[in-house]
Design a protein around this motif. Structure first.
Motif, PDB file in Angstrom:
ATOM      1  N   ALA A   1      -6.833  15.100 -20.990  1.00 16.90           N
ATOM      2  CA  ALA A   1      -8.121  14.823 -21.623  1.00 16.90           C
ATOM      3  C   ALA A   1      -8.177  15.416 -23.024  1.00 16.90           C
ATOM      4  CB  ALA A   1      -9.258  15.383 -20.763  1.00 16.90           C
ATOM      5  N   ARG A   2      -7.655  16.631 -23.187  1.00 19.31           N
ATOM      6  CA  ARG A   2      -7.647  17.276 -24.503  1.00 19.31           C
ATOM      7  C   ARG A   2      -6.755  16.514 -25.482  1.00 19.31           C
ATOM      8  NH1 ARG A   2      -7.051  23.594 -22.538  1.00 19.31           N
ATOM      9  NH2 ARG A   2      -9.275  23.947 -22.037  1.00 19.31           N
ATOM     10  N   LEU A   3      -5.586  16.084 -25.014  1.00 18.12           N
ATOM     11  CA  LEU A   3      -4.674  15.330 -25.878  1.00 18.12           C
ATOM     12  C   LEU A   3      -5.269  13.976 -26.261  1.00 18.12           C
ATOM     13  CD1 LEU A   3      -1.312  16.154 -24.079  1.00 18.12           C
ATOM     14  CD2 LEU A   3      -1.954  16.858 -26.399  1.00 18.12           C
ATOM     15  N   ALA A   4      -5.992  13.359 -25.321  1.00 12.76           N
ATOM     16  CA  ALA A   4      -6.645  12.079 -25.611  1.00 12.76           C
ATOM     17  C   ALA A   4      -7.752  12.268 -26.641  1.00 12.76           C
ATOM     18  CB  ALA A   4      -7.199  11.472 -24.331  1.00 12.76           C
ATOM     19  N   ASN A   5      -8.539  13.328 -26.480  1.00 11.27           N
ATOM     20  CA  ASN A   5      -9.624  13.609 -27.437  1.00 11.27           C
ATOM     21  C   ASN A   5      -9.077  13.907 -28.822  1.00 11.27           C
ATOM     22  OD1 ASN A   5     -11.637  13.267 -25.511  1.00 11.27           O
ATOM     23  ND2 ASN A   5     -11.667  15.434 -24.930  1.00 11.27           N
ATOM     24  N   ALA A   6      -7.866  14.471 -28.871  1.00 10.72           N
ATOM     25  CA  ALA A   6      -7.246  14.790 -30.158  1.00 10.72           C
ATOM     26  C   ALA A   6      -6.521  13.591 -30.766  1.00 10.72           C
ATOM     27  CB  ALA A   6      -6.264  15.959 -29.979  1.00 10.72           C
ATOM     28  N   GLY A   7      -6.472  12.470 -30.019  1.00  7.13           N
ATOM     29  CA  GLY A   7      -5.809  11.271 -30.520  1.00  7.13           C
ATOM     30  C   GLY A   7      -4.308  11.272 -30.362  1.00  7.13           C
ATOM     31  N   LYS A   8      -3.782  12.265 -29.641  1.00  9.63           N
ATOM     32  CA  LYS A   8      -2.332  12.332 -29.426  1.00  9.63           C
ATOM     33  C   LYS A   8      -1.858  11.280 -28.420  1.00  9.63           C
ATOM     34  CE  LYS A   8      -1.696  16.095 -31.935  1.00  9.63           C
ATOM     35  NZ  LYS A   8      -0.877  16.089 -33.180  1.00  9.63           N
ATOM     36  N   ILE A   9      -2.696  10.986 -27.452  1.00 12.19           N
ATOM     37  CA  ILE A   9      -2.407   9.957 -26.451  1.00 12.19           C
ATOM     38  C   ILE A   9      -3.642   9.080 -26.277  1.00 12.19           C
ATOM     39  CG2 ILE A   9      -0.705  11.346 -25.198  1.00 12.19           C
ATOM     40  CD1 ILE A   9      -2.885  11.927 -23.109  1.00 12.19           C
ATOM     41  N   LYS A  10      -3.458   7.964 -25.608  1.00  9.67           N
ATOM     42  CA  LYS A  10      -4.577   7.057 -25.351  1.00  9.67           C
ATOM     43  C   LYS A  10      -4.569   6.659 -23.886  1.00  9.67           C
ATOM     44  CE  LYS A  10      -6.744   2.767 -26.902  1.00  9.67           C
ATOM     45  NZ  LYS A  10      -6.683   1.655 -27.886  1.00  9.67           N
ATOM     46  N   ARG A  11      -5.723   6.691 -23.262  1.00 11.18           N
ATOM     47  CA  ARG A  11      -5.847   6.273 -21.869  1.00 11.18           C
ATOM     48  C   ARG A  11      -5.912   4.753 -21.824  1.00 11.18           C
ATOM     49  NH1 ARG A  11      -9.882   4.911 -18.152  1.00 11.18           N
ATOM     50  NH2 ARG A  11      -9.629   5.749 -16.032  1.00 11.18           N
ATOM     51  N   LEU A  12      -4.987   4.140 -21.085  1.00  9.32           N
ATOM     52  CA  LEU A  12      -4.945   2.680 -20.979  1.00  9.32           C
ATOM     53  C   LEU A  12      -5.799   2.178 -19.824  1.00  9.32           C
ATOM     54  CD1 LEU A  12      -1.122   2.163 -21.569  1.00  9.32           C
ATOM     55  CD2 LEU A  12      -2.972   1.834 -23.216  1.00  9.32           C
ATOM     56  N   THR A  13      -5.650   2.826 -18.692  1.00  4.39           N
ATOM     57  CA  THR A  13      -6.432   2.536 -17.499  1.00  4.39           C
ATOM     58  C   THR A  13      -6.335   3.781 -16.623  1.00  4.39           C
ATOM     59  OG1 THR A  13      -6.840   0.920 -15.728  1.00  4.39           O
ATOM     60  CG2 THR A  13      -4.532   1.477 -16.186  1.00  4.39           C
ATOM     61  N   ARG A  14      -6.931   3.750 -15.475  1.00  7.33           N
ATOM     62  CA  ARG A  14      -6.966   4.951 -14.651  1.00  7.33           C
ATOM     63  C   ARG A  14      -5.555   5.484 -14.359  1.00  7.33           C
ATOM     64  NH1 ARG A  14      -9.790   5.410  -8.631  1.00  7.33           N
ATOM     65  NH2 ARG A  14      -9.335   7.630  -8.316  1.00  7.33           N
ATOM     66  N   GLY A  15      -5.298   6.722 -14.772  1.00  7.11           N
ATOM     67  CA  GLY A  15      -4.020   7.366 -14.486  1.00  7.11           C
ATOM     68  C   GLY A  15      -2.848   6.909 -15.327  1.00  7.11           C
ATOM     69  N   VAL A  16      -3.104   6.088 -16.353  1.00  2.00           N
ATOM     70  CA  VAL A  16      -2.022   5.575 -17.206  1.00  2.00           C
ATOM     71  C   VAL A  16      -2.361   5.829 -18.678  1.00  2.00           C
ATOM     72  CG1 VAL A  16      -0.572   3.600 -17.797  1.00  2.00           C
ATOM     73  CG2 VAL A  16      -1.592   3.748 -15.525  1.00  2.00           C
ATOM     74  N   TYR A  17      -1.418   6.422 -19.372  1.00  4.99           N
ATOM     75  CA  TYR A  17      -1.619   6.781 -20.780  1.00  4.99           C
ATOM     76  C   TYR A  17      -0.444   6.283 -21.622  1.00  4.99           C
ATOM     77  CZ  TYR A  17      -5.099  10.062 -18.930  1.00  4.99           C
ATOM     78  OH  TYR A  17      -6.183  10.618 -18.289  1.00  4.99           O
ATOM     79  N   VAL A  18      -0.625   6.361 -22.927  1.00  4.56           N
ATOM     80  CA  VAL A  18       0.456   5.993 -23.840  1.00  4.56           C
ATOM     81  C   VAL A  18       0.342   6.843 -25.096  1.00  4.56           C
ATOM     82  CG1 VAL A  18      -0.818   4.197 -25.108  1.00  4.56           C
ATOM     83  CG2 VAL A  18       1.666   4.027 -24.885  1.00  4.56           C
ATOM     84  N   ARG A  19       1.470   7.129 -25.680  1.00  5.23           N
ATOM     85  CA  ARG A  19       1.498   7.760 -26.995  1.00  5.23           C
ATOM     86  C   ARG A  19       1.387   6.618 -27.998  1.00  5.23           C
ATOM     87  NH1 ARG A  19       6.668  10.995 -29.347  1.00  5.23           N
ATOM     88  NH2 ARG A  19       5.617  12.160 -31.017  1.00  5.23           N
ATOM     89  N   PRO A  20       0.264   6.507 -28.697  1.00  8.29           N
ATOM     90  CA  PRO A  20       0.010   5.312 -29.523  1.00  8.29           C
ATOM     91  C   PRO A  20       1.126   4.988 -30.508  1.00  8.29           C
ATOM     92  CG  PRO A  20      -1.946   6.675 -29.396  1.00  8.29           C
ATOM     93  CD  PRO A  20      -0.824   7.486 -28.809  1.00  8.29           C
ATOM     94  N   GLU A  21       1.387   3.701 -30.616  1.00  9.61           N
ATOM     95  CA  GLU A  21       2.366   3.212 -31.586  1.00  9.61           C
ATOM     96  C   GLU A  21       1.605   2.514 -32.705  1.00  9.61           C
ATOM     97  OE1 GLU A  21       6.273   0.245 -31.833  1.00  9.61           O
ATOM     98  OE2 GLU A  21       5.128   0.410 -29.982  1.00  9.61           O
ATOM     99  N   ASN A  22       1.885   2.885 -33.946  1.00  7.71           N
ATOM    100  CA  ASN A  22       1.168   2.302 -35.076  1.00  7.71           C
ATOM    101  C   ASN A  22       2.111   1.546 -35.995  1.00  7.71           C
ATOM    102  OD1 ASN A  22      -1.740   3.317 -34.938  1.00  7.71           O
ATOM    103  ND2 ASN A  22      -0.591   5.212 -34.635  1.00  7.71           N
ATOM    104  N   ASN A  23       1.614   0.428 -36.485  1.00  7.92           N
ATOM    105  CA  ASN A  23       2.344  -0.399 -37.435  1.00  7.92           C
ATOM    106  C   ASN A  23       1.584  -0.381 -38.754  1.00  7.92           C
ATOM    107  OD1 ASN A  23       2.708  -3.142 -38.868  1.00  7.92           O
ATOM    108  ND2 ASN A  23       4.420  -3.129 -37.414  1.00  7.92           N
ATOM    109  N   ARG A  24       2.268  -0.175 -39.841  1.00  7.48           N
ATOM    110  CA  ARG A  24       1.570  -0.025 -41.133  1.00  7.48           C
ATOM    111  C   ARG A  24       0.869  -1.297 -41.581  1.00  7.48           C
ATOM    112  NH1 ARG A  24       5.237  -0.622 -46.071  1.00  7.48           N
ATOM    113  NH2 ARG A  24       7.053  -1.813 -45.370  1.00  7.48           N
ATOM    114  N   PHE A  25       1.240  -2.428 -40.962  1.00  8.48           N
ATOM    115  CA  PHE A  25       0.607  -3.687 -41.345  1.00  8.48           C
ATOM    116  C   PHE A  25      -0.567  -4.054 -40.440  1.00  8.48           C
ATOM    117  CE2 PHE A  25       5.091  -4.146 -42.742  1.00  8.48           C
ATOM    118  CZ  PHE A  25       4.859  -4.234 -44.108  1.00  8.48           C
ATOM    119  N   VAL A  26      -0.422  -3.787 -39.136  1.00  2.28           N
ATOM    120  CA  VAL A  26      -1.465  -4.231 -38.190  1.00  2.28           C
ATOM    121  C   VAL A  26      -2.189  -3.083 -37.505  1.00  2.28           C
ATOM    122  CG1 VAL A  26      -0.268  -6.392 -37.756  1.00  2.28           C
ATOM    123  CG2 VAL A  26       0.199  -4.442 -36.274  1.00  2.28           C
ATOM    124  N   GLY A  27      -1.780  -1.860 -37.803  1.00  3.34           N
ATOM    125  CA  GLY A  27      -2.444  -0.724 -37.166  1.00  3.34           C
ATOM    126  C   GLY A  27      -1.846  -0.429 -35.792  1.00  3.34           C
TER     127      GLY A  27
END
Length: 200
Positions: A39-65
């Motif tokens: 929860a702390r990492l998600a609030n800090a933007g380090k990870i993103k909750r996709l659905t219940r119990g599943v997270y991802v370390r966000p991937e960013n593209n300089r063109f599409v975000g």
């Protein structure tokens, strides 16, 4: 053992865009501590909750975000946790072999687990239960070929259909496909047999 620190270290070695589950982190501490750390990492933007119990370390593209992970990768992460076998839908298998051009707006996957649905943002993902026999060789094009034929059905499968399958497979893959008749109903194996006879 510092649960929060160890989880952060684990996540920093996880590739961007690769989904992971809470269950994969349970070795670092009690469930409450793991949930709090996530929860702390998600609030800090380090990870993103996709659905219940599943997270991802966000991937960013300089063109599409931010680039959302492929639904299949999310389902794979869930299936690993629950020890299920998964596969794309028959419609998607048929599309990949050129028998259809339809692309489902809301993804559907086959599973040996329970049928269910969940949301990933605005996307509704459906898992549909089928017997294990309907998902042979789940990580190969051979399995996709058999699944595509199941989807087309008896009335649309002929020796010509098998010929189209052959064009999409390597000789080794096609040999494995033709020798996998234990996964085929009679009408499907008959079409394979007829195709082989026509080549002689």
């Amino acid at each position: 053992m510092n649960t929060a620190y160890n989880i952060q270290q684990h996540i920093e070695t996880t590739p961007h865009g690769k989904p992971f589950t809470t269950a994969a982190l349970m070795g670092y501490g009690a469930r409450a501590a793991v949930d709090q750390a996530l929860a702390r990492l998600a609030n800090a933007g380090k990870i993103k909750r996709l659905t219940r119990g599943v997270y991802v370390r966000p991937e960013n593209n300089r063109f599409v975000g931010e680039v959302p992970p492929e639904p299949f990768k999310v389902v794979e992460a869930i299936a690993k946790k629950t020890n299920e076998t998964i596969q794309v839908s028959g419609a998607e298998a048929a599309r990949q072999f050129g028998f259809s051009t339809q692309v489902s707006v809301q993804p559907v996957f086959l599973t040996t687990g329970q049928s269910r649905r969940f949301h990933m943002g605005k996307l509704e993902i459906t898992l549909k239960h089928v017997s294990r026999k309907k998902i042979p060789f789940p990580e190969s094009k051979v399995g996709l070929a058999i699944l595509a034929l199941w989807y087309l059905g008896k009335e649309q499968v002929s020796s010509q259909t098998i010929g189209q399958i052959e064009k999409k497979l390597t000789p080794q893959e096609f040999e494995k496909f033709t020798s996998s008749k234990e996964y085929m109903p009679a009408w499907m194996s008959n079409a394979v047999f007829q195709h082989e006879r026509n080549k002689e």
